[in-house]
Write an enzyme that holds these catalytic residues in place. Structure first.
Site, PDB file in Angstrom:
ATOM      1  N   LYS A  41       0.829  -1.195   0.000  1.00  0.00           N
ATOM      2  CA  LYS A  41       0.000   0.000   0.000  1.00  0.00           C
ATOM      3  C   LYS A  41       0.871   1.256   0.000  1.00  0.00           C
ATOM      4  CE  LYS A  41      -3.163  -2.456   3.022  1.00  0.00           C
ATOM      5  NZ  LYS A  41      -3.444  -2.694   4.454  1.00  0.00           N
ATOM      6  N   GLY A  42       2.113   1.077   0.443  1.00  0.00           N
ATOM      7  CA  GLY A  42       2.976   2.228   0.708  1.00  0.00           C
ATOM      8  C   GLY A  42       3.213   3.133  -0.487  1.00  0.00           C
ATOM      9  N   GLU A  97       7.821   2.696  -5.783  1.00  0.00           N
ATOM     10  CA  GLU A  97       7.852   2.116  -4.431  1.00  0.00           C
ATOM     11  C   GLU A  97       7.990   3.221  -3.391  1.00  0.00           C
ATOM     12  OE1 GLU A  97       7.147   0.158  -2.312  1.00  0.00           O
ATOM     13  OE2 GLU A  97       8.432  -1.577  -2.074  1.00  0.00           O
ATOM     14  N   ASP A  98       7.576   2.919  -2.170  1.00  0.00           N
ATOM     15  CA  ASP A  98       7.719   3.904  -1.098  1.00  0.00           C
ATOM     16  C   ASP A  98       9.159   3.957  -0.575  1.00  0.00           C
ATOM     17  OD1 ASP A  98       7.538   1.362   0.045  1.00  0.00           O
ATOM     18  OD2 ASP A  98       6.061   1.912   1.568  1.00  0.00           O
ATOM     19  N   ASP A 101      14.629  -0.873   1.352  1.00  0.00           N
ATOM     20  CA  ASP A 101      15.326  -1.093   2.624  1.00  0.00           C
ATOM     21  C   ASP A 101      16.355  -2.205   2.400  1.00  0.00           C
ATOM     22  OD1 ASP A 101      15.905  -1.198   5.334  1.00  0.00           O
ATOM     23  OD2 ASP A 101      14.064  -2.183   5.912  1.00  0.00           O
ATOM     24  N   LYS A 129      17.124   3.527   1.774  1.00  0.00           N
ATOM     25  CA  LYS A 129      18.028   3.326   2.928  1.00  0.00           C
ATOM     26  C   LYS A 129      19.184   2.485   2.422  1.00  0.00           C
ATOM     27  CE  LYS A 129      14.631   2.870   6.693  1.00  0.00           C
ATOM     28  NZ  LYS A 129      14.042   1.844   7.599  1.00  0.00           N
ATOM     29  N   PHE A 150      13.361   4.197  11.466  1.00  0.00           N
ATOM     30  CA  PHE A 150      12.031   3.813  10.999  1.00  0.00           C
ATOM     31  C   PHE A 150      11.229   5.053  10.647  1.00  0.00           C
ATOM     32  CE2 PHE A 150       7.932   1.850  10.780  1.00  0.00           C
ATOM     33  CZ  PHE A 150       8.259   0.669  10.127  1.00  0.00           C
ATOM     34  N   VAL A 151      10.877   5.169   9.384  1.00  0.00           N
ATOM     35  CA  VAL A 151      10.194   6.372   8.904  1.00  0.00           C
ATOM     36  C   VAL A 151       8.735   6.061   8.570  1.00  0.00           C
ATOM     37  CG1 VAL A 151      12.237   7.598   8.099  1.00  0.00           C
ATOM     38  CG2 VAL A 151      11.127   5.968   6.580  1.00  0.00           C
ATOM     39  N   ASP A 157       3.926   3.162   6.832  1.00  0.00           N
ATOM     40  CA  ASP A 157       3.181   2.948   8.081  1.00  0.00           C
ATOM     41  C   ASP A 157       4.050   2.422   9.212  1.00  0.00           C
ATOM     42  OD1 ASP A 157       3.407   0.281   6.758  1.00  0.00           O
ATOM     43  OD2 ASP A 157       2.283  -0.363   8.514  1.00  0.00           O
ATOM     44  N   ARG A 163       0.116   6.315   7.550  1.00  0.00           N
ATOM     45  CA  ARG A 163       0.288   6.393   6.094  1.00  0.00           C
ATOM     46  C   ARG A 163      -0.212   7.732   5.560  1.00  0.00           C
ATOM     47  NH1 ARG A 163       1.501   1.246   4.095  1.00  0.00           N
ATOM     48  NH2 ARG A 163       0.547  -0.496   5.179  1.00  0.00           N
TER      49      ARG A 163
END
Ligand code: IMP
Ligand code: MG
Length: 173
Positions: A41-42, A97-98, A101, A129, A150-151, A157, A163
């Site tokens: 969903k990001g 993409e959000d 990582d 990241k 953690f963002v 989320d 979100r």
């Protein structure tokens, strides 16, 4: 209980950066028809905003995947929870993409889409990241590099919350 969120990139900074990315993408795909693939969903907040600034014709499709999280050591397969509605074969595809990582989700997804015969395949992420990378992924467009924190916000989320924040923040646990 509400966590404390500190602002990393303001709403204005995010909006400005997305407009810049859209201008670069529009220039690169000039004369082409771009097919945007969003990872739910990001990625949805980023993709809709990005697409509003594109000056080239484009179509949108969505997919949802489960990722195994950082605890898992193997670079095992991810599971497709919702597949794309349309084939990517023969199309110029940009995956949106959000955040990248470990890179596991996207390295798997890009291989899969390549196997489906996309004419071209590139990756655009709002956040990266790089120091957390485990699986190698080539990123074509990056909004912002972020430290190993953690963002949340702008699609990202924490336990399904935040979100909808219009900025990017860091969760202070
Ligand atoms: P990967 O480790 O690159 O496979 O990333 C998998 C997914 O984890 C990303 O698409 C995000 O949905 C999520 N994720 C990774 N880091 C963060 C973060 O800092 N905040 C929120 N979600 C994250
Ligand atoms: Mg994601």
């Amino acid at each position: 209980m509400a966590e404390k969120i500190s602002v990393l990139f303001s709403e204005e900074e995010v909006a400005k950066r997305i407009a810049e990315l859209a201008a670069a993408i529009s220039a690169e795909y000039e004369g082409k028809y771009l097919h945007l693939v969003c990872v739910l969903k990001g990625g949805v907040f980023f993709m809709t905003e990005l697409s509003k600034h594109l000056t080239i014709p484009c179509s949108l499709d969505f997919m949802s995947v489960s990722s195994y999280g950082n605890a898992m050591k193997s670079s095992g397969q991810i599971e497709i929870l919702k597949d794309l509605d349309e084939p990517v074969e023969g199309r110029d595809v940009l995956v949106v993409e959000d955040i990248i990582d470990s890179g596991r989700t996207l390295s798997y997804l890009l291989e899969m889409l390549k196997g489906r015969g996309a004419k071209s395949l590139k990756l655009c992420t709002l956040l990266d990241k790089p120091e957390c990378r485990i699986a190698e992924v080539h990123v074509d467009y990056t909004g912002f590099r972020v430290p190993d924190k953690f963002v949340v916000g702008y699609g990202l989320d924490y336990q399904q919350k935040y979100r909808n924040l219009p900025f990017i923040g860091v969760v202070e646990l």
